[in-house]
Design a protein around this motif. Structure first.
Motif, PDB file in Angstrom:
ATOM      1  N   THR A  17      -4.302  33.455  71.937  1.00 21.59           N
ATOM      2  CA  THR A  17      -5.017  32.063  72.132  1.00 21.59           C
ATOM      3  C   THR A  17      -5.713  31.893  73.393  1.00 21.59           C
ATOM      4  N   THR A  47       0.463  18.998  59.194  1.00 25.60           N
ATOM      5  CA  THR A  47       1.255  20.906  58.913  1.00 25.60           C
ATOM      6  C   THR A  47       0.371  21.192  58.098  1.00 25.60           C
ATOM      7  N   LEU A  74       0.875  25.370  67.174  1.00 26.45           N
ATOM      8  CA  LEU A  74       0.946  27.214  65.532  1.00 26.45           C
ATOM      9  C   LEU A  74       1.261  28.178  65.980  1.00 26.45           C
ATOM     10  N   PHE A 109      -4.764  19.203  68.483  1.00 20.66           N
ATOM     11  CA  PHE A 109      -3.609  20.335  67.563  1.00 20.66           C
ATOM     12  C   PHE A 109      -2.778  20.647  68.455  1.00 20.66           C
ATOM     13  N   TYR A 168     -11.367  23.782  60.746  1.00 21.52           N
ATOM     14  CA  TYR A 168     -10.448  25.500  60.369  1.00 21.52           C
ATOM     15  C   TYR A 168     -11.176  26.456  59.351  1.00 21.52           C
ATOM     16  N   LEU A 206       1.140  31.499  58.684  1.00 23.70           N
ATOM     17  CA  LEU A 206       0.484  30.367  60.069  1.00 23.70           C
ATOM     18  C   LEU A 206       1.042  28.727  59.413  1.00 23.70           C
ATOM     19  N   GLN A 207       1.877  27.926  60.050  1.00 20.05           N
ATOM     20  CA  GLN A 207       1.659  26.595  60.163  1.00 20.05           C
ATOM     21  C   GLN A 207       0.916  26.424  61.934  1.00 20.05           C
ATOM     22  N   LEU A 208       0.521  25.788  61.492  1.00 19.45           N
ATOM     23  CA  LEU A 208      -0.825  24.620  62.508  1.00 19.45           C
ATOM     24  C   LEU A 208      -0.283  22.729  62.340  1.00 19.45           C
ATOM     25  N   TRP A 209      -0.279  22.081  63.488  1.00 21.08           N
ATOM     26  CA  TRP A 209       0.737  21.548  64.070  1.00 21.08           C
ATOM     27  C   TRP A 209      -0.984  20.211  64.555  1.00 21.08           C
ATOM     28  N   THR A 256      -4.644  21.043  74.475  1.00 23.15           N
ATOM     29  CA  THR A 256      -4.843  22.067  73.335  1.00 23.15           C
ATOM     30  C   THR A 256      -5.051  20.200  72.190  1.00 23.15           C
ATOM     31  N   TYR A 313      -6.932  31.790  67.677  1.00 27.23           N
ATOM     32  CA  TYR A 313      -5.904  32.852  67.572  1.00 27.23           C
ATOM     33  C   TYR A 313      -6.775  33.463  67.368  1.00 27.23           C
ATOM     34  N   LEU A 364     -10.528  26.906  65.469  1.00 24.50           N
ATOM     35  CA  LEU A 364      -9.762  25.466  64.853  1.00 24.50           C
ATOM     36  C   LEU A 364      -9.928  24.903  66.073  1.00 24.50           C
TER      37      LEU A 364
END
Length: 311
Positions: free
Chosen positions: A239, A67, A42, A39, A193, A128-131, A36, A217, A263
């Motif tokens: 995903t 984040t 998620l 990324f 994004y 949603l939290q994406l790293w 990923t 996603y 993404l």
């Protein structure tokens, strides 16, 4: 031009995070991070039942990555150890660069509304939290908050009825606009994004450079994409990971349409040393980070903060 094919479909898994918040983890495993890349993780958090989220995400550190918190419904009250605080509300997004280190809390709350002159609480929260990983040269940069109010995110409708919310990246040939760019542009790596709502049987086609990571996603409904030599129907909270070969993304709305988080990112292709909320390049760097936490020297700089209010 060749279409990108789906390589993997990953179902979300239920987990507990923070002080006991129930959430769906779309992806987020050090053993999968190279697939990923850039990324890392998620999380799809929230519930209709406050007892499943009110314990929140109390004080915790981050270093070495970014984040991105996108609130679909509700509120998240955040605060860091240097005094920066605020509220992320329905439709808002915060893109935070942890860089050299921040120590903060994030607490989901029911949204308060005024109805017929009375204040009521809507108990449902979803976010949603994406790293997003950072390359080694940027791991220790100055922390930064980018606070995006929902009015600052362009929302446009394409010819075929697809509704696109653009956070980072750009869409070409948009009716009435030409090109639409997302407000987040000062990024440390190449990332796009998008939040896309695709009507039934309509197609989203998007050209990307060869070799990029592309993840989709499914937030709601279902979408159709091609894997190997056949079309597959992918339902919500799964995903799609596309092959890095090819340069045309093709996703079609399912029987009742689908909403996806799309993404796109350029792989960093560096070693990943990841333990909990710290993501570095070597084991020694991890040890140093946790030693600084023990000594109280982890946070080195106060973050800068930028607010985006209107598109």
């Amino acid at each position: 031009m060749t279409k990108k094919l789906v390589k993997f479909v990953i179902p979300s898994r239920e987990t507990l995070e923070g002080a006991g918040v129930r959430l769906k983890r779309a992806f987020g495993d050090p053993n999968l991070a190279y697939i990923t890349d850039p990324f890392l993780l998620l999380d799809d958090f929230g519930s209709r039942f406050p007892h499943e989220y009110l314990s929140g995400f109390p004080w915790h550190p981050h270093r070495g990555f970014e984040t991105v918190t996108y609130l679909i419904k509700g509120e998240v009250h955040h605060e860091d150890s240097t005094g920066i605080k605020g509220i992320i509300r329905t439709g808002d997004l915060q893109w935070m660069t942890a860089g050299s280190g921040i120590f903060h809390s994030e607490m989901p709350k029911p949204e308060k509304k005024i109805v017929e002159g009375k204040e009521i609480e809507d108990p449902e929260v979803r976010g949603l939290q994406l790293w997003v990983n950072l390359p080694s040269k940027n791991k220790m940069i100055l922390p930064k908050y980018r606070n995006l109010r929902r009015e600052s995110l362009p929302v446009i409708t394409l010819d075929n009825g697809i509704v696109a919310r653009v956070v980072a990246g750009k869409l070409e040939k948009v009716p009435g606009y030409g090109r639409i760019e997302g407000p987040v542009k000062d990024l440390n790596i190449e990332v796009e994004y998008y939040d896309l709502s695709i009507p039934p049987n309509e197609e989203f086609n998007y050209e990307v450079k060869e070799g990029l990571t592309v993840l989709a996603y499914v937030l709601e409904g279902s979408v159709i994409a091609k894997k190997m030599d056949k079309e597959i129907n992918v339902e919500s909270r799964k995903t799609l990971i596309f092959d890095r070969n090819g340069n045309i993304i093709n996703i079609k709305g399912g029987e009742k349409g689908g909403r996806i988080l799309l993404l796109i990112g350029k792989p960093i292709e560096e070693p990943i040393a990841w333990y909990g909320p710290i993501v570095m390049n070597t084991h020694d760097e991890l040890i140093q980070a946790f030693e600084e936490l023990r000594k109280g020297t982890f946070v080195k700089h106060k973050a800068t903060e930028y607010d985006y209010f209107k598109y």
